[in-house]
Design a protein around this motif. Structure first.
Motif, PDB file in Angstrom:
ATOM      1  N   SER A   1       0.825  -1.207   0.000  1.00 38.86           N
ATOM      2  CA  SER A   1       0.000   0.000   0.000  1.00 38.86           C
ATOM      3  C   SER A   1       0.863   1.263   0.000  1.00 38.86           C
ATOM      4  O   SER A   1       0.590   2.222  -0.732  1.00 38.86           O
ATOM      5  CB  SER A   1      -0.911  -0.013   1.229  1.00 38.86           C
ATOM      6  N   ARG A   2       1.906   1.272   0.804  1.00 38.23           N
ATOM      7  CA  ARG A   2       2.815   2.436   0.844  1.00 38.23           C
ATOM      8  C   ARG A   2       3.495   2.646  -0.506  1.00 38.23           C
ATOM      9  O   ARG A   2       3.652   3.771  -0.964  1.00 38.23           O
ATOM     10  CB  ARG A   2       3.849   2.252   1.954  1.00 38.23           C
TER      11      ARG A   2
ATOM     12  N   ARG B   1       0.935   4.084  -2.967  1.00 35.95           N
ATOM     13  CA  ARG B   1       0.671   5.500  -2.687  1.00 35.95           C
ATOM     14  C   ARG B   1       1.824   6.396  -3.126  1.00 35.95           C
ATOM     15  O   ARG B   1       1.630   7.590  -3.346  1.00 35.95           O
ATOM     16  CB  ARG B   1       0.375   5.696  -1.203  1.00 35.95           C
ATOM     17  N   SER B   2       2.998   5.847  -3.267  1.00 36.13           N
ATOM     18  CA  SER B   2       4.166   6.634  -3.680  1.00 36.13           C
ATOM     19  C   SER B   2       4.308   6.734  -5.201  1.00 36.13           C
ATOM     20  O   SER B   2       5.147   7.491  -5.681  1.00 36.13           O
ATOM     21  CB  SER B   2       5.439   6.006  -3.107  1.00 36.13           C
TER      22      SER B   2
ATOM     23  N   TRP C   1      -2.579  -1.509  -9.039  1.00 34.36           N
ATOM     24  CA  TRP C   1      -1.634  -0.397  -9.083  1.00 34.36           C
ATOM     25  C   TRP C   1      -1.150  -0.117 -10.501  1.00 34.36           C
ATOM     26  O   TRP C   1      -0.800   1.005 -10.827  1.00 34.36           O
ATOM     27  CB  TRP C   1      -0.460  -0.605  -8.130  1.00 34.36           C
TER      28      TRP C   1
END
Length: 84
Positions: A47-48, A51-52, A76
């Motif tokens: 998830s991180r 988000r990046s 993604w």
């Protein structure tokens, strides 16, 4: 599990390579391989990483997609392409 094993071998090798050759690489184009740079097993790290993506794409001059039939099965990848 197959990609996980590949990631466990390739990621440390890439990290070491970048650490050793950073000065030369900073003069060359950089490459981000999402399949290797976004964690595939740990949901929090995944998830991180997702988000990046927008931040990385913001500083990218171009996007090259290595498309396979399963490309859009990974959310993604859809987000990455839509963000571009």
């Amino acid at each position: 599990t197959g990609w996980s094993a590949v990631g466990m071998i390739i990621c440390p090798a890439v990290f070491l390579f970048v650490g050793v050759f950073w000065q030369e690489m900073s003069k060359s184009p950089m490459v981000f391989l999402d399949k290797l740079c976004i964690h595939q097993c740990d949901p929090d790290l995944k998830s991180r990483g997702i988000r990046s993506l927008a931040g990385f794409l913001k500083h990218s001059e171009r996007l090259v997609v290595l498309w396979t039939p399963s490309y859009f099965t990974r959310l993604w990848c859809t987000y990455e392409l839509a963000s571009w």
